[in-house]
Design an enzyme around this catalytic site. Structure first.
Site: not given
Length: 374
Positions: A22-24
């Protein structure tokens, strides 16, 4: 000239055991032109990232789908600093000496790279080499946009590395931003004025999805009356009521877009840095908040590390899950001292400053000009 690194055999084992989740990421720019880029790195398996310092003149060679290193050969035009895979100088996310930042984020279910063409071997690299290639060759987003059309990005040896479904974000010191995706074997390029990027679906879908949240506002909702009874919100933030707070990629995209666009503009490099660090806090994931259950095991996502790249002053800030204090690497100083590829450990024991002894008597504080009690 430093030696070409033959890394595939090590990378193959390493990447097969890990996944990016879940990279942002996002970018912000101050009123006086300082640009910043921030991102989080999540996963079920820790990449054991350290920071690689790669000087100008280092030689790399691209990897072909069969696992042989017979692809594009290039020497780094610009030195770079960034988080790597398992201590190896293949960059997940970093910054170069010209103030270009680039990062890899997961793109599951949609990434499909270009078909391998034997006649294009000399221009071919694997998907996990894209960020390293960008940072080592280009001084701004426009250069990347032109050059990426002339290379071939193919799926690396999936029998060894697994299926790495990735897309890429690029930011520069001018505040320009670019999203690079490979969908159905075709290169897709998007200018990114919003500056935000997460994971699947494709970037253009995320932009359309923002229309579902046109009611979101930083301004509180005005009170209204029903049959003479005045109703008000229960507290601050009523304009943002309905802003998604979960960790899915669409929700994180919307949340970051709302926060980046509504934050008051600031001036100065230090204020811009503080703004980027404050906004990125909103997607820090505690271990256990995201779980994937299988018949044999429960997998947990968490934020292994977070970075903020100061593209004007060329500083690479980072913190880890176990140490929330920010550290930074001065890009230009590190490159000036690097005659070959260097490594900096990122797992540093937390050191919280004890300020107990700074306590003063209240009377003395009054003498120094503090407001006297009424």
């Amino acid at each position: 000239m430093p030696k070409i690194w033959i890394l595939l055999s090590i990378i193959a084992v390493s990447l097969h055991a890990a996944s990016i989740a879940a990279c942002t990421s996002f970018g912000v720019k101050t009123e006086d032109g300082y640009a910043f880029y921030a991102r989080t790195m999540e996963g079920e398996v820790d990449f054991k990232s350290t920071i690689s310092i790669v000087p100008k003149g280092t030689a790399y060679i691209g990897t072909l789908p069969d696992g042989t290193q017979k692809g594009m050969i290039w020497n780094t035009k610009y030195g770079l600093v960034g988080m790597n895979y398992f201590g190896l100088p293949i960059i997940i996310d970093g910054i170069n000496e010209k103030g270009v930042a680039a990062g890899t984020l997961l793109f599951p279910g949609f990434a499909k790279y270009q078909t391998f063409n034997q006649t294009k071997v000399s221009n071919t690299i694997a998907e996990y080499e894209v960020v390293t290639w960008i940072l080592s060759n280009f001084a701004n987003v426009n250069e990347v946009k032109r050059a990426i059309k002339n290379i071939y990005v193919c799926q690396g040896p999936s029998d060894k590395t697994g299926l790495l479904e990735l897309h890429f974000t690029v930011h520069d010191a001018n505040g320009d931003r670019l999203v690079i995706e490979y969908v159905n074997g075709e290169l897709k390029l998007y200018d990114n004025p919003i500056g935000v990027m997460t994971n699947s679906p494709p970037f253009d879908w995320h932009l359309i999805n923002l229309r579902n949240y046109i009611n979101i506002s930083a301004t509180n909702v005005r009170p209204f009356e029903i049959e003479g009874i005045k109703e008000t919100g229960l507290g601050q933030g009523t304009g943002m009521l309905g802003l998604p707070g979960d960790y899915t990629p669409p929700s994180r995209f919307v949340r970051m877009a709302a926060l980046v666009s509504s934050a008051l503009s600031v001036a100065g490099a230090d204020a811009g840095l503080n703004l980027a660090m404050t906004i990125i806090n909103n997607v820090d994931i505690a271990k256990g908040s995201i779980r994937e259950k299988t018949d044999k095991k429960i997998f947990y996502d968490s934020t292994y590390w977070t970075i903020v790249s100061d593209l004007g002053r060329k500083r690479f800030y980072f913190r880890t899950y176990h140490n929330k204090n920010w550290c930074f690497v001065d890009v230009m100083k590190s490159l000036a001292n690097a005659k070959s590829i260097m490594t900096i450990k990122t797992e540093i024991p937390a050191d919280y400053k004890d300020i107990t002894k700074t306590a003063q008597e209240y009377v003395k504080l009054l003498d120094e000009g503090f407001p006297k009690p009424q």
